[in-house]
Every structure is written in structure tokens, then in C-alpha cells.
Design an enzyme around this catalytic site. Structure first.
Site, PDB file in Angstrom:
ATOM      1  N   SER A  21       0.647   1.344  -5.893  1.00  0.00           N
ATOM      2  CA  SER A  21      -0.587   0.834  -5.272  1.00  0.00           C
ATOM      3  C   SER A  21      -1.780   0.989  -6.188  1.00  0.00           C
ATOM      4  CB  SER A  21      -0.957   1.638  -4.020  1.00  0.00           C
ATOM      5  OG  SER A  21       0.003   1.516  -3.044  1.00  0.00           O
TER       6      SER A  21
ATOM      7  N   HIS B 257       8.956  -1.525   0.089  1.00  0.00           N
ATOM      8  CA  HIS B 257       8.989  -0.196   0.727  1.00  0.00           C
ATOM      9  C   HIS B 257       9.897  -0.180   1.944  1.00  0.00           C
ATOM     10  CE1 HIS B 257       5.215  -0.244  -1.553  1.00  0.00           C
ATOM     11  NE2 HIS B 257       5.287   1.074  -1.588  1.00  0.00           N
TER      12      HIS B 257
ATOM     13  N   TYR C 258       9.188   0.887   4.849  1.00  0.00           N
ATOM     14  CA  TYR C 258       8.490   0.507   6.083  1.00  0.00           C
ATOM     15  C   TYR C 258       8.453  -0.993   6.306  1.00  0.00           C
ATOM     16  CZ  TYR C 258       4.492   0.141   2.845  1.00  0.00           C
ATOM     17  OH  TYR C 258       3.681  -0.163   1.788  1.00  0.00           O
ATOM     18  N   GLU C 259       8.872  -1.776   5.302  1.00  0.00           N
ATOM     19  CA  GLU C 259       8.985  -3.221   5.503  1.00  0.00           C
ATOM     20  C   GLU C 259      10.264  -3.552   6.273  1.00  0.00           C
ATOM     21  OE1 GLU C 259       7.783  -5.549   1.844  1.00  0.00           O
ATOM     22  OE2 GLU C 259       7.366  -3.529   1.123  1.00  0.00           O
TER      23      GLU C 259
ATOM     24  N   ALA D  56       0.995   5.861  -5.645  1.00  0.00           N
ATOM     25  CA  ALA D  56      -0.165   6.530  -5.066  1.00  0.00           C
ATOM     26  C   ALA D  56       0.379   7.382  -3.930  1.00  0.00           C
ATOM     27  CB  ALA D  56      -1.161   5.511  -4.556  1.00  0.00           C
TER      28      ALA D  56
ATOM     29  N   MET E 187       5.537   7.223   0.280  1.00  0.00           N
ATOM     30  CA  MET E 187       6.445   6.284   0.957  1.00  0.00           C
ATOM     31  C   MET E 187       7.317   5.497  -0.020  1.00  0.00           C
ATOM     32  SD  MET E 187       3.678   4.763   3.682  1.00  0.00           S
ATOM     33  CE  MET E 187       2.337   5.793   4.307  1.00  0.00           C
ATOM     34  N   SER E 188       7.440   5.971  -1.256  1.00  0.00           N
ATOM     35  CA  SER E 188       8.205   5.175  -2.233  1.00  0.00           C
ATOM     36  C   SER E 188       8.924   6.089  -3.214  1.00  0.00           C
ATOM     37  CB  SER E 188       7.251   4.246  -2.984  1.00  0.00           C
ATOM     38  OG  SER E 188       6.381   4.989  -3.831  1.00  0.00           O
TER      39      SER E 188
ATOM     40  N   ASN F 126      -5.482  10.749  -2.150  1.00  0.00           N
ATOM     41  CA  ASN F 126      -6.124  11.366  -0.984  1.00  0.00           C
ATOM     42  C   ASN F 126      -5.472  12.710  -0.705  1.00  0.00           C
ATOM     43  OD1 ASN F 126      -3.850   9.369  -0.040  1.00  0.00           O
ATOM     44  ND2 ASN F 126      -3.976  10.932   1.553  1.00  0.00           N
TER      45      ASN F 126
ATOM     46  N   HIS G 279      -6.705   3.100   4.027  1.00  0.00           N
ATOM     47  CA  HIS G 279      -6.151   2.366   2.894  1.00  0.00           C
ATOM     48  C   HIS G 279      -7.270   1.978   1.924  1.00  0.00           C
ATOM     49  CE1 HIS G 279      -2.950   0.358   0.787  1.00  0.00           C
ATOM     50  NE2 HIS G 279      -3.450  -0.850   0.954  1.00  0.00           N
TER      51      HIS G 279
HETATM   52  I1  8IG Z   1      -1.836   6.403  -1.260  1.00  0.00           I
HETATM   53  O1  8IG Z   1      -1.139  10.727   2.590  1.00  0.00           O
HETATM   54  C1  8IG Z   1      -0.876   7.452   0.017  1.00  0.00           C
HETATM   55  N1  8IG Z   1       0.368   7.173   0.294  1.00  0.00           N
HETATM   56  N2  8IG Z   1       3.178   9.329   3.244  1.00  0.00           N
HETATM   57  N3  8IG Z   1       0.992  10.042   2.928  1.00  0.00           N
HETATM   58  C2  8IG Z   1       2.004   9.190   2.642  1.00  0.00           C
HETATM   59  N4  8IG Z   1       1.905   8.196   1.799  1.00  0.00           N
HETATM   60  C3  8IG Z   1       0.725   8.068   1.183  1.00  0.00           C
HETATM   61  C4  8IG Z   1      -0.367   8.901   1.411  1.00  0.00           C
HETATM   62  C5  8IG Z   1      -0.227   9.952   2.333  1.00  0.00           C
HETATM   63  N5  8IG Z   1      -1.379   8.484   0.665  1.00  0.00           N
END
Ligand code: 8IG
Length: 277
Positions: free
Chosen positions: A29, A82, A84-85, A112, A210-211, A234, A246
Site C-alpha cells: 500500500s 489480499h 479479504y477479497e 504497510a 493483512m498480507s 500506524n 485508511h
Molecule cells: I497499513 O493496524 C495497516 N494495515 N491488520 N492492522 C492490520 N493491517 C494493517 C494495519 C493494522 N495497518
């Protein structure tokens, strides 16, 4: 699968005019602008590559770039698929498998992620030392194709110590600080609850995302050497005093693009010498 990978790799060879590549670079990302910054890059749209999955989420591009940089032939992927898709895991790892089929002996995965390690802050670049798979899913579930790799791959050094050493050298040379941490894979698309972040942290995670993990598994299955770099965009939920957005993620990613570029510019030339075919 094997035939599909061969067809995709053949298409990339024909479209880029390079019969083989050395290093795959998967851009997370907000990091995809790096693909276009590679000098003399030839780009190929995912949709033009046979069998290649096209990502659906905003902020994720859908093309690859081929370039030769300091004698290293790089295949850079801007945009990934990903979990989640809700697509098959075979689709999620298709790009990395294609890259290894296209000759890449080294796979550099970037993402990210959220930070939960006490030493991490927003904007940090983090070398992934190991991972926790908290999804209960694995891209190697199902019949094993021995042409790709073994049924029970060893994961004791999923993230190559040797490559992490080279990344440390690149960090020193470029002056871009690099932290280190364990990455925990969640399905998304929700960010974690604060309790889930505490769970991951107590299990040993420094980063949540998530990846990357399925791609690491597939790349190791096929025998490639793997390096992972997270941009901690973050602090994870409950550690950050404010809700996650996001937009915040995209803003931090943009701010970090220059540092990330300088690190990769120093790192990539170090990755070419061995295993070239
Ligand atoms: I950018 O805080 C990003 N991707 N799971 N948690 C998860 N995925 C993320 C996060 C997060 N920030």
C-alpha cells in the site's frame, strides 16, 4: 497451476524482452510508486497476463514493471491481492509464484502494517524477522505439486538471515533507519480490536497486517530466498489513541516514499550477485 504459472512467466518474458529476472519486489500500500521510479522500466498490466489475478481494492495498482538496475533484473509488482477479497489463496500467491517461475531467486515483500511492538512508531521501516500466521489458512493447503516444491516446507528461516544482513548494510549506507520485528497475519478487512492487538503482542508480534505471509510461504515452497520490509504506517488499535483510518495510512506512506526509495536503491544492487540464471 504449474501450466498457468509457466504461461504467465512466458508472457512476462515476451512482453519485457527479458528471458529471465533475478529479484521480485512486491510493493505494498502506498509503496507502488517505486515501480515507476525504476529507470527504463517496461510495464505490463496484470489484466494482460494470462491467469493473473487483478486486485480490487482502491490504493492498490495492477501492473508490474521490469527493469535492470545495477545489473540486477527486477520484476516489481505494484498491487497485490489480499485474503479479504475472498479469493482463493492460489490467486493471492499467484504473482509471487509467477516471479519465481520467471527466474527470481530472491523475493522482496513489502507492506504497510500496524505497529504493536514497544519500539515501533508510525513511519518506521521494519525488517521482518519472522511471522505469526493467525488466519488459520495456508496457501499450500490442498494437493501438493512436487514440481513447485515439497509437501512439508521448512520454515525455520523463512526470512533469510543473509538478506537481512544485506538490508542492514543498505540501511547503513543510505542512512535510512531500519527497525526489526515479527509480523502477524490477520485476514482483515477490519483492523484489529484492541484485545486482538494485545493478543498478537503477547504472542510475540510487533506488526499486524493483512498480507505478505502467504506470499512468503509460497516463495519458500518454491525455494526462493525471502526478505520482508514493513512500513509501520500506524500504531495498531488501542495502542494508537485515535481510530485507524485508511487516509492516515496513505498519508504516512506518502511521507515515507522517499526514505523507502533510498533504502531500496541501496539494497537492490546487493541482491543480484548470487543465483543468477
Ligand atoms: I497499513 O493496524 C495497516 N494495515 N491488520 N492492522 C492490520 N493491517 C494493517 C494495519 C493494522 N495497518
Amino acid at each position: 497451476m504449474f501450466e498457468q504459472l509457466t504461461a504467465a512467466a512466458d508472457h512476462i518474458a515476451a512482453a519485457t524482452g527479458r528471458e529471465s529476472h533475478d529479484v521480485a519486489l512486491v510493493l505494498g500500500s502506498g509503496l507502488s510508486p517505486y515501480a515507476a521510479s525504476l529507470p527504463g522500466a517496461t510495464t505490463v498490466a496484470y489484466r494482460d497476463i494470462p491467469h493473473f489475478p487483478v486486485p480490487t481494492v482502491t490504493g492498490h495498482a495492477g501492473h508490474l514493471a521490469s527493469a535492470e538496475f545495477a545489473g540486477v533484473r527486477i520484476l516489481a509488482f505494484a498491487g497485490r491481492t489480499h485474503l479479504y477479497e475472498d479469493v482463493p489463496l492460489a490467486d493471492i500467491v499467484f504473482a509471487v509464484r509467477t516471479a519465481v517461475a520467471a527466474g527470481c531467486h530472491t523475493v522482496v515483500l513489502t507492506n504497510a502494517a500496524g505497529g504493536c511492538g514497544d519500539h515501533l512508531g508510525a513511519g518506521d521501516l521494519v525488517l521482518i524477522s519472522d511471522h505469526l500466521n493467525l488466519t488459520g489458512r495456508n496457501p499450500l493447503m490442498g494437493p501438493n505439486d512436487e514440481r513447485l516444491g515439497t509437501r512439508f516446507p521448512d520454515m525455520s528461516e523463512a526470512y533469510s538471515k543473509r538478506l537481512r544482513g544485506l538490508a542492514r548494510e543498505a540501511s547503513a549506507e543510505s542512512g535510512v533507519p531500519l527497525e526489526e520485528g515479527v509480523y502477524a497475519w490477520f485476514t482483515g478487512p477490519t483492523y484489529e480490536t484492541p484485545a486482538e492487538v494485545q493478543m498478537a503482542k503477547r504472542m510475540g508480534a510487533d506488526l499486524v497486517g493483512m498480507s505478505t505471509v502467504p506470499e512468503v510461504i509460497a516463495a519458500r515452497h518454491m525455494g526462493a530466498e525471502v526478505l520482508g520490509i514493513s512500513l509501520c504506517t500506524n500504531l495498531a488499535a488501542g495502542i494508537s489513541p485515535v481510530p485507524l483510518s485508511h487516509d492516515e495510512v496513505k498519508e504516512v506512506a506518502m511521507e515515507a516514499t522517499d526514505r523507502f526509495t533510498r533504502l531500496l536503491d541501496s539494497l537492490l544492487p546487493r541482491l543480484g550477485a548470487e543465483g543468477r540464471s
